[in-house]
Scaffold this motif. Sequence first.
Motif, PDB file in Angstrom:
ATOM      1  N   GLN A 193      15.570  -3.627 -15.252  1.00 28.79           N
ATOM      2  CA  GLN A 193      16.430  -2.795 -16.093  1.00 28.79           C
ATOM      3  C   GLN A 193      15.610  -1.873 -16.980  1.00 28.79           C
ATOM      4  N   THR A 194      14.520  -2.405 -17.529  1.00 21.12           N
ATOM      5  CA  THR A 194      13.665  -1.590 -18.404  1.00 21.12           C
ATOM      6  C   THR A 194      12.601  -0.837 -17.630  1.00 21.12           C
ATOM      7  N   GLU A 195      12.231  -1.335 -16.460  1.00 29.76           N
ATOM      8  CA  GLU A 195      11.197  -0.700 -15.642  1.00 29.76           C
ATOM      9  C   GLU A 195      11.774  -0.427 -14.252  1.00 29.76           C
ATOM     10  N   PRO A 196      12.401   0.740 -14.034  1.00 29.90           N
ATOM     11  CA  PRO A 196      13.079   1.014 -12.758  1.00 29.90           C
ATOM     12  C   PRO A 196      12.160   0.986 -11.544  1.00 29.90           C
ATOM     13  N   TYR A 197      10.875   1.264 -11.733  1.00 32.80           N
ATOM     14  CA  TYR A 197       9.973   1.291 -10.579  1.00 32.80           C
ATOM     15  C   TYR A 197       9.850  -0.085  -9.926  1.00 32.80           C
ATOM     16  N   LEU A 198      10.174  -1.156 -10.660  1.00 31.47           N
ATOM     17  CA  LEU A 198      10.117  -2.490 -10.068  1.00 31.47           C
ATOM     18  C   LEU A 198      11.183  -2.656  -8.988  1.00 31.47           C
ATOM     19  N   THR A 199      12.269  -1.912  -9.124  1.00 32.80           N
ATOM     20  CA  THR A 199      13.289  -1.930  -8.068  1.00 32.80           C
ATOM     21  C   THR A 199      12.729  -1.359  -6.773  1.00 32.80           C
ATOM     22  N   ARG A 200      11.985  -0.257  -6.885  1.00 32.12           N
ATOM     23  CA  ARG A 200      11.368   0.338  -5.695  1.00 32.12           C
ATOM     24  C   ARG A 200      10.343  -0.606  -5.092  1.00 32.12           C
ATOM     25  N   LEU A 201       9.604  -1.317  -5.942  1.00 33.08           N
ATOM     26  CA  LEU A 201       8.626  -2.277  -5.430  1.00 33.08           C
ATOM     27  C   LEU A 201       9.325  -3.376  -4.645  1.00 33.08           C
ATOM     28  N   ALA A 202      10.421  -3.894  -5.175  1.00 32.28           N
ATOM     29  CA  ALA A 202      11.158  -4.946  -4.473  1.00 32.28           C
ATOM     30  C   ALA A 202      11.687  -4.444  -3.136  1.00 32.28           C
ATOM     31  N   GLN A 203      12.177  -3.220  -3.104  1.00 30.44           N
ATOM     32  CA  GLN A 203      12.688  -2.662  -1.857  1.00 30.44           C
ATOM     33  C   GLN A 203      11.582  -2.475  -0.828  1.00 30.44           C
ATOM     34  N   CYS A 204      10.388  -2.163  -1.313  1.00 28.67           N
ATOM     35  CA  CYS A 204       9.269  -1.928  -0.389  1.00 28.67           C
ATOM     36  C   CYS A 204       8.736  -3.224   0.209  1.00 28.67           C
ATOM     37  N   ILE A 205       8.419  -4.191  -0.632  1.00 31.66           N
ATOM     38  CA  ILE A 205       7.719  -5.379  -0.130  1.00 31.66           C
ATOM     39  C   ILE A 205       8.659  -6.504   0.270  1.00 31.66           C
ATOM     40  N   LEU A 206       9.915  -6.473  -0.248  1.00 35.46           N
ATOM     41  CA  LEU A 206      10.865  -7.520   0.097  1.00 35.46           C
ATOM     42  C   LEU A 206      11.987  -7.018   0.982  1.00 35.46           C
ATOM     43  N   GLY A 207      12.192  -5.698   0.965  1.00 40.68           N
ATOM     44  CA  GLY A 207      13.272  -5.133   1.762  1.00 40.68           C
ATOM     45  C   GLY A 207      14.636  -5.391   1.187  1.00 40.68           C
ATOM     46  N   VAL A 208      14.687  -5.789  -0.111  1.00 42.17           N
ATOM     47  CA  VAL A 208      15.962  -6.081  -0.766  1.00 42.17           C
ATOM     48  C   VAL A 208      15.967  -5.438  -2.128  1.00 42.17           C
ATOM     49  N   LEU A 230       0.826  -1.204   0.000  1.00 43.16           N
ATOM     50  CA  LEU A 230       0.000   0.000   0.000  1.00 43.16           C
ATOM     51  C   LEU A 230       0.866   1.262   0.000  1.00 43.16           C
ATOM     52  N   HIS A 231       1.951   1.223   0.729  1.00 45.92           N
ATOM     53  CA  HIS A 231       2.871   2.370   0.732  1.00 45.92           C
ATOM     54  C   HIS A 231       3.435   2.596  -0.670  1.00 45.92           C
ATOM     55  N   TYR A 232       3.844   1.523  -1.320  1.00 43.22           N
ATOM     56  CA  TYR A 232       4.381   1.655  -2.680  1.00 43.22           C
ATOM     57  C   TYR A 232       3.322   2.218  -3.625  1.00 43.22           C
ATOM     58  N   LEU A 233       2.111   1.690  -3.563  1.00 38.09           N
ATOM     59  CA  LEU A 233       1.060   2.127  -4.477  1.00 38.09           C
ATOM     60  C   LEU A 233       0.717   3.598  -4.281  1.00 38.09           C
ATOM     61  N   THR A 234       0.642   4.024  -3.038  1.00 41.94           N
ATOM     62  CA  THR A 234       0.204   5.392  -2.763  1.00 41.94           C
ATOM     63  C   THR A 234       1.349   6.400  -2.834  1.00 41.94           C
ATOM     64  N   PHE A 235       2.452   6.128  -2.119  1.00 44.60           N
ATOM     65  CA  PHE A 235       3.520   7.117  -1.993  1.00 44.60           C
ATOM     66  C   PHE A 235       4.618   6.983  -3.046  1.00 44.60           C
ATOM     67  N   GLU A 236       4.706   5.847  -3.687  1.00 49.09           N
ATOM     68  CA  GLU A 236       5.736   5.664  -4.715  1.00 49.09           C
ATOM     69  C   GLU A 236       5.171   5.776  -6.128  1.00 49.09           C
ATOM     70  N   VAL A 237       3.858   5.597  -6.267  1.00 42.88           N
ATOM     71  CA  VAL A 237       3.256   5.617  -7.605  1.00 42.88           C
ATOM     72  C   VAL A 237       2.255   6.759  -7.748  1.00 42.88           C
ATOM     73  N   LEU A 238       1.158   6.686  -7.019  1.00 38.38           N
ATOM     74  CA  LEU A 238       0.050   7.622  -7.234  1.00 38.38           C
ATOM     75  C   LEU A 238       0.422   9.051  -6.874  1.00 38.38           C
ATOM     76  N   GLU A 239       1.022   9.238  -5.717  1.00 39.08           N
ATOM     77  CA  GLU A 239       1.296  10.601  -5.243  1.00 39.08           C
ATOM     78  C   GLU A 239       2.295  11.338  -6.142  1.00 39.08           C
ATOM     79  N   PRO A 240       3.466  10.772  -6.437  1.00 32.29           N
ATOM     80  CA  PRO A 240       4.404  11.512  -7.308  1.00 32.29           C
ATOM     81  C   PRO A 240       3.877  11.724  -8.720  1.00 32.29           C
ATOM     82  N   ASN A 241       3.190  10.725  -9.262  1.00 33.25           N
ATOM     83  CA  ASN A 241       2.639  10.892 -10.608  1.00 33.25           C
ATOM     84  C   ASN A 241       1.543  11.950 -10.635  1.00 33.25           C
TER      85      ASN A 241
END
Length: 693
Positions: free
Chosen positions: A674-689, A533-544
Amino acid sequence: METAPATPRWNVERPFLTGRFHLEIKVPPQPSGAKPYPVETFCRGSENVIGSYPVSVQGRYISIKGVRGKESRVVFQIDPSMDLALQELTQRIFPLCENYLLVSQFVEAKSQFKSGLVNHAFAAALRALLLDYQAMVAQLEHQFRIGRLSVQGLWFYCQPMMGSLHALGIVVEKVSADNLFGSATLNLLQSQAKAMAGDNAVRSLLEKMTQCANSAYMCILERWVYEGVIDDPYGEFFIAGNKALQKESLTQDYDAKYWQQRYSLKDSIPSFLTSVSGTILTTGKYLNVMRECGHNVQVPVSENSKLMTFGSNHQYFECIKTAYDFASCELLNLMKDKYDLIGKLRAMKRYLLLDQGDFLVHFMDIARDELAKRPDEISVEKLQSLLDLALRTTAAAADPCHEELACCVERTSLLKRLSILKDLDSPYPSNLGETVGDGDGDDLTKPVRVTGLETFSLSYKVQWPLSLVISRKALTKYQLIFRFLFHCKHVNRQLCVAWQVHQGFRCLNTLGTAISRSSLLCRSMLMFINSLLHYLTFEVLEPNWHLMHNRLRNVKSIDEVIQFHDFFLQKCLKECLLLWPQLLKKLEKLKAICLRYACSIQLLIPSVYNSEPDDAAEASSRMSKSRLRRSRINSPTLKSAAENSTISDSIMNFEKEFNAELHSLVPLLSNNSQTEPYLTRLAQCILGVGTDQ
């Protein structure tokens, strides 16, 4: 195109009313197999061959005959016995006569209603030219009657008109043969003028004819760019209007083409307007939108902004640009000021993107039982009343936009809905309805039991002209994001309830028991869903959203608003993984595991640890610390209950399944990061890695 009035029959049945008043030799039908009639037959009033007469009178005996199958063409016939020098001179003059007849017939034919305004104007200019030609002929006739004109003199005086009528003859013949009108006639005139660059007099004449023919076209263009009205009775304008398309379709049809096809460009565009055709189209469209709103506006016109003429200085380009800037600014200000465009977009973010969550919490509490039903069993009217109650009793009550909200319940799951919408430009090649990699896609695309919690959505009533921006398609994209967020919120609430169940046992020494293990698993699940939920709201919806909002401050037209808004929605759909079937299925499966776990915990733990016959849920809520302390002291069976194999096995199974699915996300995110950098942020959010692990 309106039906053109018919030309009266007498206008074509009485040839002496037209310019083609020459006498044509009528030859009686010739018997088959007979020898051709001698040329003398075609010589009016001759009993002997022409060559037997003096040279001074031989020129009177030239006959005209039409060409069969070509009504516009004639041939001139000369007796071979005529003086050779006279024949040579007359042969040189004949093309002038033939071209005169071509132009004269064109003027008569294209002056009819059905020929269109451009051909009318062209024919009028030609008629004026023919008057000059006829004045020259009258002067030559006068000279002939007083005996001062010879054939050589006639040839000399005809020289200035030869090139002009020849060039015009070529043009009118092409126009008649190809049945050209409107833009096609203008393009032909322009191309012929350019082709005559070596003959300054003929080029100037053709440019003048182009100017005259273009004046009618410019009248149509001027009304469109200054008033937004297509005054085109003969269908000559390069912009077509489709009256079958109504503005109401924008709020009803997902594939509505109103804005793209209500007014559109035709193939036949005047060459001198090709570079600004899009600007011309858009200018009139903006004026039409304002007219549809009851806001009648007309572009201010001055003497310098008239479009009646065009030339090498391209002044009409500046006039068109000025009209476009005015129409664009007026419409944008109308949308922002009168219809509060930015405020409506904020409302969409507030309610459909869950920016304001207090009303949603209240609504989910009071509508829990209704949303737990199957979609076909849910009362939408009851949900609407509960939504209205939630809105009126929260901070949303002060917002007038909340009155436009409405409830709707879909009949299919989110994945199935996404598979139906084929135009969302998914970056992943897999079909949403197919199984991707893990063989469990069918269970998710076709769940055993779909409830209102998976299919509930909000709708928003959008009025014209805001429907240009918030169309049915745009609203559908908002609803897809809402459904995903809403279900994540539901999973979060269920896990919170399970966590509260565990908190009731904090006073017990549960170390090493199934309760302790379950508590850790519940914490991991809560961390996962909260991070998502943090990723969806603060990493995607809010900045966009802020990116779009900043862009909207500097837009110059409503088309830019539509473009930035559509880009915002498409980017949100993509980064929320709604366009990535494989990743979305993984998340849906993880949420399904969390829900099953939360439901099991709420039923299993209270039923085992409560020795009284109370309801399990009520027992869990009533269990106090002192009671649990007494239970620990007085109940010798508590230890064995804590080691209950049913709970232990269930917790272990949930833990194993959840961790396996969670870690299976790592390669999926890493392969596309590599082609979709936002997936890195998703991994950091939900996996912590990072995705490199």
